[in-house]
Design a protein around this motif. Structure first.
Motif, PDB file in Angstrom:
ATOM      1  N   LEU A 110      22.695  29.349  45.536  1.00 14.18           N
ATOM      2  CA  LEU A 110      23.750  29.775  46.448  1.00 14.18           C
ATOM      3  C   LEU A 110      24.656  30.794  45.759  1.00 14.18           C
ATOM      4  N   GLU A 111      24.936  30.578  44.486  1.00 21.11           N
ATOM      5  CA  GLU A 111      25.724  31.551  43.735  1.00 21.11           C
ATOM      6  C   GLU A 111      25.024  32.912  43.738  1.00 21.11           C
ATOM      7  N   ASN A 112      23.702  32.901  43.588  1.00 25.05           N
ATOM      8  CA  ASN A 112      22.932  34.153  43.620  1.00 25.05           C
ATOM      9  C   ASN A 112      22.950  34.792  45.004  1.00 25.05           C
ATOM     10  N   ILE A 113      22.888  33.976  46.049  1.00 26.76           N
ATOM     11  CA  ILE A 113      22.936  34.496  47.425  1.00 26.76           C
ATOM     12  C   ILE A 113      24.279  35.174  47.668  1.00 26.76           C
ATOM     13  N   ILE A 114      25.357  34.536  47.222  1.00 20.15           N
ATOM     14  CA  ILE A 114      26.701  35.119  47.372  1.00 20.15           C
ATOM     15  C   ILE A 114      26.774  36.456  46.634  1.00 20.15           C
ATOM     16  N   ALA A 115      26.261  36.497  45.418  1.00 19.32           N
ATOM     17  CA  ALA A 115      26.257  37.748  44.646  1.00 19.32           C
ATOM     18  C   ALA A 115      25.463  38.827  45.380  1.00 19.32           C
ATOM     19  N   ASP A 116      24.342  38.433  45.967  1.00 20.08           N
ATOM     20  CA  ASP A 116      23.528  39.398  46.710  1.00 20.08           C
ATOM     21  C   ASP A 116      24.269  39.924  47.934  1.00 20.08           C
ATOM     22  N   TYR A 126      28.928  35.576  56.771  1.00 22.83           N
ATOM     23  CA  TYR A 126      30.236  34.952  56.560  1.00 22.83           C
ATOM     24  C   TYR A 126      30.829  35.374  55.211  1.00 22.83           C
ATOM     25  N   VAL A 127      29.978  35.484  54.199  1.00 23.41           N
ATOM     26  CA  VAL A 127      30.458  35.900  52.880  1.00 23.41           C
ATOM     27  C   VAL A 127      31.108  37.281  52.984  1.00 23.41           C
ATOM     28  N   ASN A 128      30.456  38.199  53.686  1.00 22.14           N
ATOM     29  CA  ASN A 128      31.006  39.546  53.809  1.00 22.14           C
ATOM     30  C   ASN A 128      32.287  39.566  54.636  1.00 22.14           C
ATOM     31  N   LYS A 129      32.348  38.750  55.683  1.00 21.05           N
ATOM     32  CA  LYS A 129      33.572  38.671  56.487  1.00 21.05           C
ATOM     33  C   LYS A 129      34.731  38.156  55.630  1.00 21.05           C
ATOM     34  N   THR A 139      41.302  32.504  48.665  1.00 25.29           N
ATOM     35  CA  THR A 139      42.023  31.413  47.996  1.00 25.29           C
ATOM     36  C   THR A 139      42.596  30.434  49.021  1.00 25.29           C
ATOM     37  N   GLN A 140      43.040  30.957  50.151  1.00 22.03           N
ATOM     38  CA  GLN A 140      43.547  30.089  51.226  1.00 22.03           C
ATOM     39  C   GLN A 140      42.455  29.136  51.692  1.00 22.03           C
ATOM     40  N   PHE A 170      31.235  25.802  48.372  1.00 24.41           N
ATOM     41  CA  PHE A 170      30.855  27.132  48.839  1.00 24.41           C
ATOM     42  C   PHE A 170      32.008  28.121  48.666  1.00 24.41           C
ATOM     43  N   HIS A 171      33.185  27.750  49.154  1.00 27.63           N
ATOM     44  CA  HIS A 171      34.323  28.670  49.072  1.00 27.63           C
ATOM     45  C   HIS A 171      34.761  28.894  47.623  1.00 27.63           C
ATOM     46  N   LEU A 172      34.620  27.877  46.778  1.00 31.90           N
ATOM     47  CA  LEU A 172      34.934  28.050  45.362  1.00 31.90           C
ATOM     48  C   LEU A 172      33.971  29.052  44.726  1.00 31.90           C
ATOM     49  N   LEU A 173      32.693  28.990  45.089  1.00 30.96           N
ATOM     50  CA  LEU A 173      31.719  29.954  44.561  1.00 30.96           C
ATOM     51  C   LEU A 173      32.066  31.375  44.976  1.00 30.96           C
ATOM     52  N   VAL A 174      32.506  31.547  46.222  1.00 31.26           N
ATOM     53  CA  VAL A 174      32.926  32.878  46.676  1.00 31.26           C
ATOM     54  C   VAL A 174      34.133  33.343  45.863  1.00 31.26           C
ATOM     55  N   LEU A 175      35.092  32.454  45.652  1.00 29.26           N
ATOM     56  CA  LEU A 175      36.286  32.810  44.867  1.00 29.26           C
ATOM     57  C   LEU A 175      35.903  33.195  43.440  1.00 29.26           C
ATOM     58  N   LEU A 176      35.043  32.404  42.808  1.00 23.16           N
ATOM     59  CA  LEU A 176      34.627  32.726  41.443  1.00 23.16           C
ATOM     60  C   LEU A 176      33.984  34.107  41.391  1.00 23.16           C
ATOM     61  N   HIS A 177      33.103  34.393  42.363  1.00 22.67           N
ATOM     62  CA  HIS A 177      32.446  35.705  42.365  1.00 22.67           C
ATOM     63  C   HIS A 177      33.462  36.821  42.596  1.00 22.67           C
ATOM     64  N   GLU A 178      34.387  36.593  43.500  1.00 25.28           N
ATOM     65  CA  GLU A 178      35.435  37.586  43.770  1.00 25.28           C
ATOM     66  C   GLU A 178      36.208  37.921  42.495  1.00 25.28           C
ATOM     67  N   LYS A 179      36.397  36.920  41.639  1.00 31.02           N
ATOM     68  CA  LYS A 179      37.142  37.117  40.387  1.00 31.02           C
ATOM     69  C   LYS A 179      36.234  37.513  39.210  1.00 31.02           C
ATOM     70  N   GLY A 180      34.937  37.712  39.477  1.00 29.93           N
ATOM     71  CA  GLY A 180      34.019  38.127  38.419  1.00 29.93           C
ATOM     72  C   GLY A 180      33.630  37.004  37.476  1.00 29.93           C
TER      73      GLY A 180
END
Length: 195
Positions: A110-116, A126-129, A139-140, A170-180
């Motif tokens: 899932l982390e790889n899917i988010i990165a992709d 949803y990730v792109n939105k 973060t919210q 899921f949302h934590l993974l998006v946040l981590l990716h957003e922060k690199g």
């Protein structure tokens, strides 16, 4: 590496593991020549016991295994190679030759899917939105999902707790990716804290 090829009649077992998910993808064998070719080309080459020749994984399918790291066991007679796979590792088309009842490494996938999604945006994703709404919205969502996990744990069913926990991860993974950042960094930090 000081590999003891003599101990096992010239062949050593080689465990192939996905570098990111740590899933075991396959098992093969190497002789000295296959090992040398693998080191030289940075692509896994085995010695095929059935064909009695060197065999580079992917030579037919193009699903090559790119070497990321190599490790030898304590007896110097088994290798672990962590790889980035170009596609399925099993000749059946499965990601792994070992079929487990569920993909225990899906969080890493899932982390790889988010990165992709970040690198190759998909309309309606949803990730792109979420990404387009920015760091504050991401973060919210992590905060909201964290509160929902607490509420589910105190007042709802285990199924609802699982659902809310999944949303939080899921949302934590998006946040981590957003922060690199990555799960690997979190795992290393947890390991250090454990010592």
């Amino acid at each position: 590496m000081n590999i003891d090829f003599n101990k096992t009649d010239g062949l050593v077992p080689v465990v192939i593991q996905d570098e990111q998910t740590l899933e075991v993808l396959m098992l093969g064998y190497m002789n000295q020549e296959a090992y040398d070719k693998t080191v030289q080309e940075n692509v896994v080459t085995f010695f095929s016991r059935s064909k009695q020749r060197l065999w580079t994984k992917g030579e037919t399918s193009q699903n090559f295994l790119h070497v990321k790291s190599m490790h030898i066991d304590c007896d110097n007679d088994t290798l672990l190679i962590k790889v980035k796979a170009d596609g399925p590792s099993c000749h059946t088309g499965s990601r792994s030759c070992f079929q487990t009842e569920y993909n225990q490494n899906f969080i890493n996938e899932l982390e790889n899917i988010i990165a992709d999604r970040y690198e190759n945006p998909v309309e309606g994703s949803y990730v792109n939105k979420l990404r387009n709404k920015g760091l504050k919205k991401i973060t919210q969502k992590v905060g909201e999902e964290g509160v929902e996990v607490v509420i589910a744990a105190l007042h709802e069913t285990n199924k609802e707790l699982i659902d809310e926990s999944s949303d939080l991860v899921f949302h934590l993974l998006v946040l981590l990716h957003e922060k690199g950042l990555s799960l690997q960094q979190i795992a290393k930090n947890l390991e250090e804290r454990h010592k």
